[in-house]
Design a protein around this motif. Sequence first.
Motif, PDB file in Angstrom:
ATOM      1  N   VAL A  24      53.259   6.304 -15.084  1.00  0.00           N
ATOM      2  CA  VAL A  24      53.036   5.641 -13.804  1.00  0.00           C
ATOM      3  C   VAL A  24      53.366   6.611 -12.676  1.00  0.00           C
ATOM      4  O   VAL A  24      54.285   7.422 -12.800  1.00  0.00           O
ATOM      5  N   VAL A  25      52.645   6.508 -11.572  1.00  0.00           N
ATOM      6  CA  VAL A  25      53.020   7.178 -10.329  1.00  0.00           C
ATOM      7  C   VAL A  25      53.501   6.080  -9.390  1.00  0.00           C
ATOM      8  O   VAL A  25      52.764   5.142  -9.090  1.00  0.00           O
ATOM      9  N   LEU A  26      54.744   6.168  -8.971  1.00  0.00           N
ATOM     10  CA  LEU A  26      55.343   5.186  -8.075  1.00  0.00           C
ATOM     11  C   LEU A  26      55.378   5.801  -6.685  1.00  0.00           C
ATOM     12  O   LEU A  26      55.925   6.885  -6.498  1.00  0.00           O
ATOM     13  N   ILE A  27      54.800   5.116  -5.721  1.00  0.00           N
ATOM     14  CA  ILE A  27      54.764   5.634  -4.350  1.00  0.00           C
ATOM     15  C   ILE A  27      55.660   4.779  -3.476  1.00  0.00           C
ATOM     16  O   ILE A  27      55.519   3.561  -3.424  1.00  0.00           O
ATOM     17  N   LEU A  28      56.595   5.422  -2.796  1.00  0.00           N
ATOM     18  CA  LEU A  28      57.464   4.741  -1.844  1.00  0.00           C
ATOM     19  C   LEU A  28      56.920   5.043  -0.455  1.00  0.00           C
ATOM     20  O   LEU A  28      56.864   6.196  -0.042  1.00  0.00           O
ATOM     21  N   THR A  29      56.521   4.011   0.246  1.00  0.00           N
ATOM     22  CA  THR A  29      55.828   4.184   1.518  1.00  0.00           C
ATOM     23  C   THR A  29      56.744   4.624   2.641  1.00  0.00           C
ATOM     24  O   THR A  29      57.971   4.594   2.521  1.00  0.00           O
ATOM     25  N   ASP A  30      56.118   4.947   3.753  1.00  0.00           N
ATOM     26  CA  ASP A  30      56.870   5.168   4.974  1.00  0.00           C
ATOM     27  C   ASP A  30      57.289   3.801   5.514  1.00  0.00           C
ATOM     28  O   ASP A  30      57.086   2.770   4.871  1.00  0.00           O
ATOM     29  N   VAL A  31      57.871   3.762   6.697  1.00  0.00           N
ATOM     30  CA  VAL A  31      58.406   2.518   7.245  1.00  0.00           C
ATOM     31  C   VAL A  31      57.339   1.496   7.628  1.00  0.00           C
ATOM     32  O   VAL A  31      57.656   0.352   7.923  1.00  0.00           O
ATOM     33  N   PHE A  32      56.054   1.869   7.595  1.00  0.00           N
ATOM     34  CA  PHE A  32      54.992   0.922   7.915  1.00  0.00           C
ATOM     35  C   PHE A  32      54.597   0.084   6.710  1.00  0.00           C
ATOM     36  O   PHE A  32      53.784  -0.818   6.800  1.00  0.00           O
ATOM     37  N   GLY A  33      55.187   0.377   5.550  1.00  0.00           N
ATOM     38  CA  GLY A  33      55.011  -0.467   4.385  1.00  0.00           C
ATOM     39  C   GLY A  33      53.730  -0.246   3.609  1.00  0.00           C
ATOM     40  O   GLY A  33      52.874   0.546   3.988  1.00  0.00           O
ATOM     41  N   PRO A  34      53.593  -0.965   2.507  1.00  0.00           N
ATOM     42  CA  PRO A  34      52.469  -0.760   1.599  1.00  0.00           C
ATOM     43  C   PRO A  34      51.137  -1.298   2.115  1.00  0.00           C
ATOM     44  O   PRO A  34      50.098  -0.986   1.559  1.00  0.00           O
ATOM     45  N   GLN A  35      51.156  -2.100   3.173  1.00  0.00           N
ATOM     46  CA  GLN A  35      49.907  -2.635   3.683  1.00  0.00           C
ATOM     47  C   GLN A  35      49.117  -1.613   4.495  1.00  0.00           C
ATOM     48  O   GLN A  35      47.953  -1.826   4.779  1.00  0.00           O
ATOM     49  N   LEU A  36      49.741  -0.499   4.849  1.00  0.00           N
ATOM     50  CA  LEU A  36      49.029   0.552   5.563  1.00  0.00           C
ATOM     51  C   LEU A  36      47.955   1.105   4.639  1.00  0.00           C
ATOM     52  O   LEU A  36      48.219   1.420   3.482  1.00  0.00           O
ATOM     53  N   ILE A  37      46.757   1.229   5.116  1.00  0.00           N
ATOM     54  CA  ILE A  37      45.588   1.547   4.299  1.00  0.00           C
ATOM     55  C   ILE A  37      45.731   2.809   3.456  1.00  0.00           C
ATOM     56  O   ILE A  37      45.205   2.886   2.372  1.00  0.00           O
ATOM     57  N   ASN A  38      46.474   3.827   3.909  1.00  0.00           N
ATOM     58  CA  ASN A  38      46.504   5.097   3.180  1.00  0.00           C
ATOM     59  C   ASN A  38      47.473   5.117   2.003  1.00  0.00           C
ATOM     60  O   ASN A  38      47.713   6.162   1.423  1.00  0.00           O
ATOM     61  N   ASN A  39      48.049   3.994   1.633  1.00  0.00           N
ATOM     62  CA  ASN A  39      49.000   3.941   0.517  1.00  0.00           C
ATOM     63  C   ASN A  39      48.397   3.186  -0.652  1.00  0.00           C
ATOM     64  O   ASN A  39      48.186   1.995  -0.549  1.00  0.00           O
ATOM     65  N   GLN A  40      48.118   3.840  -1.765  1.00  0.00           N
ATOM     66  CA  GLN A  40      47.584   3.132  -2.925  1.00  0.00           C
ATOM     67  C   GLN A  40      48.009   3.798  -4.226  1.00  0.00           C
ATOM     68  O   GLN A  40      48.079   4.997  -4.310  1.00  0.00           O
ATOM     69  N   THR A  41      48.283   3.093  -5.203  1.00  0.00           N
ATOM     70  CA  THR A  41      48.583   3.321  -6.632  1.00  0.00           C
ATOM     71  C   THR A  41      49.508   2.181  -7.008  1.00  0.00           C
ATOM     72  O   THR A  41      49.078   1.050  -6.933  1.00  0.00           O
TER      73      THR A  41
END
Length: 104
Positions: A24-41
């Motif tokens: 698995v690749v786990l991505i921890l987002t910036d402070v704008f959270g996972p709903q920001l379009i450029n964050n996926q996996t």
Amino acid sequence: KWESVGGVNSYVATPTTEYPKDKVVLILTDVFGPQLINNQTIVPDYLNGDAIPLDAFAPGSGFELPKWFAKHGAAETRPPLDKVLAALKEEGVTHIAASGYCFG
């Protein structure tokens, strides 16, 4: 797609073909959270539904960053991550890579 991983709302992207289920690749987002379009996996909402609003730094927004940080320390953000990691391990994942982004 959005789904629950260890009880934590997470964005999960999987290949359309067969793939190793133990990685698995786990991505921890910036402070704008996972709903920001450029964050996926797999993107767990470790901010517990309280990401900084996208317009927080706009002139006159009134957003108070120090107050937000006071509510988002390790005591609040680590438990959801531990739940996700435990759930992934229960599913047979043995290799996890993580990438994190700006948290202030």
